[in-house]
Design an enzyme around this catalytic site. Structure first.
Site, PDB file in Angstrom:
ATOM      1  N   LYS A 161      -6.098   5.743  -2.472  1.00  0.00           N
ATOM      2  CA  LYS A 161      -7.237   4.959  -1.961  1.00  0.00           C
ATOM      3  C   LYS A 161      -8.479   5.848  -1.799  1.00  0.00           C
ATOM      4  O   LYS A 161      -8.630   6.811  -2.538  1.00  0.00           O
ATOM      5  CB  LYS A 161      -6.847   4.251  -0.653  1.00  0.00           C
ATOM      6  N   SER A 217       3.618  -0.329   3.421  1.00  0.00           N
ATOM      7  CA  SER A 217       4.274   0.461   4.471  1.00  0.00           C
ATOM      8  C   SER A 217       5.593   1.090   4.023  1.00  0.00           C
ATOM      9  O   SER A 217       6.538   1.179   4.813  1.00  0.00           O
ATOM     10  CB  SER A 217       4.467  -0.383   5.735  1.00  0.00           C
ATOM     11  N   HIS A 264      -5.474  -4.920  -6.841  1.00  0.00           N
ATOM     12  CA  HIS A 264      -4.995  -4.538  -5.504  1.00  0.00           C
ATOM     13  C   HIS A 264      -5.625  -5.473  -4.473  1.00  0.00           C
ATOM     14  O   HIS A 264      -6.784  -5.873  -4.610  1.00  0.00           O
ATOM     15  CB  HIS A 264      -5.360  -3.077  -5.213  1.00  0.00           C
ATOM     16  N   GLU A 294       2.931  -6.583  -3.373  1.00  0.00           N
ATOM     17  CA  GLU A 294       2.425  -5.991  -2.147  1.00  0.00           C
ATOM     18  C   GLU A 294       2.004  -7.085  -1.169  1.00  0.00           C
ATOM     19  O   GLU A 294       0.870  -7.592  -1.249  1.00  0.00           O
ATOM     20  CB  GLU A 294       1.219  -5.098  -2.449  1.00  0.00           C
ATOM     21  N   GLU A 342      -6.895  -5.006  -1.686  1.00  0.00           N
ATOM     22  CA  GLU A 342      -8.180  -4.541  -1.123  1.00  0.00           C
ATOM     23  C   GLU A 342      -9.329  -4.838  -2.093  1.00  0.00           C
ATOM     24  O   GLU A 342     -10.452  -5.132  -1.671  1.00  0.00           O
ATOM     25  CB  GLU A 342      -8.078  -3.036  -0.791  1.00  0.00           C
ATOM     26  N   GLY A 379      -0.549  -1.003   5.011  1.00  0.00           N
ATOM     27  CA  GLY A 379      -1.226  -0.180   6.003  1.00  0.00           C
ATOM     28  C   GLY A 379      -0.968  -0.602   7.440  1.00  0.00           C
ATOM     29  O   GLY A 379      -1.646  -0.141   8.350  1.00  0.00           O
ATOM     30  N   ASN A 399      -0.859   5.592  -4.206  1.00  0.00           N
ATOM     31  CA  ASN A 399      -2.232   5.094  -4.233  1.00  0.00           C
ATOM     32  C   ASN A 399      -3.001   5.814  -3.122  1.00  0.00           C
ATOM     33  O   ASN A 399      -2.832   5.500  -1.949  1.00  0.00           O
ATOM     34  CB  ASN A 399      -2.202   3.574  -4.005  1.00  0.00           C
TER      35      ASN A 399
END
Ligand code: PGA
Length: 250
Positions: free
Chosen positions: A11, A212, A95, A167, A97, A173, A9
């Site tokens: 991003k 991560s 996702h 996730e 985010e 991250g 991904n």
């Protein structure tokens, strides 16, 4: 046996040229991989050109998101048929985010899953708990809530095609990867719940771990019985580290 999948991904990163270069480095570096699905998700503006780079390879292409309407007065939106037209075969949905920053809800993630399948895209449905939900012992409840909402109304055929990505939000991250046992437990919870819903699909559906993932922790994660692959953010932006993660597949 479920075929492993390693997805990158990207991003909101990489110019058109940098996207093409990274895609080319992956095509060259992953030439002989035929026992694993490798998928990358560049920004929308690079999809079409990256599709050309990937054309001679087995590497799949994903959008990071789609809107749930195909066309119309929806300024700024990009639909399933359009990303399909640009060369994508997959799309991420839900996702964290998107859920946190762009008001993605349980209901709209379900609409996007349906829109993706309708457009001939395989949805990679992301689910995951926040740190405070985990601390409140609500992890399983949150995961099931997101999964149940995401797959609502899918028939058996469509369900078996779906890819799920677990996730944990606190691991994305942050460099703080979930322990293999924590990840395996969450994957097992998701698969068991799916099994009550549809036993056959539960065996077929791939559940990726994301948060991560790096070259040095990938192999152990990917060895877990219910972890069928990885959704990789930061470490997918460099060919070398992404290739090492693909090579770490079980
Ligand atoms: P990360 O991101 O690998 O940088 O933690 C994973 C993701 O958000 O898909």
């Amino acid at each position: 046996m479920r075929r492993p999948m390693i997805a990158g991904n990207w991003k909101l990163n990489l110019t058109l040229q940098a996207s093409q270069d990274l895609a080319q480095a992956l095509v060259d570096g992953l030439e002989d991989i035929d026992d694993c699905d490798v998928v990358i998700a560049p920004v929308y503006t690079a999809l079409h050109q990256v599709a050309q780079v990937l054309a001679p390879s087995q590497i799949g292409l994903a959008a990071q998101e789609i809107f749930y309407k195909d066309e119309g007065a929806f300024t700024g939106a990009v639909s399933g048929p359009l990303v399909r037209d640009a060369g994508a075969q997959y799309t991420l949905v839900g996702h964290s985010e998107r859920r946190q920053l762009f008001a993605e809800s349980l209901a709209t993630s379900n609409l996007r899953v349906h829109a993706a399948l309708q457009a001939g895209l395989i949805p990679i449905l992301c689910v995951g708990e926040t740190l405070s939900e985990r601390q409140d012992n609500r992890t399983d409840e949150v995961l099931i809530e997101q999964l149940e909402a995401g797959i609502q109304g899918l028939d058996e055929n469509h369900l078996a095609q779906l890819v799920i990505a677990y996730e944990p939000v606190w691991a994305i991250g942050t460099g703080q990867v979930a322990s293999t046992q924590t990840a395996q437990d969450a994957h097992h919870t998701l698969r068991t719940w799916l099994g009550h819903h549809d036993a056959q699909a539960a065996e077929q559906v791939r559940i990726l771990y994301g948060g991560s993932v790096k070259p040095d922790n990938a192999a152990e994660l990917l060895r877990q019985p219910d972890i069928d692959g990885a959704l990789v953010g930061g470490a997918s932006l460099k060919a070398e580290s992404f290739i090492k993660i693909v090579q770490a597949r079980a």
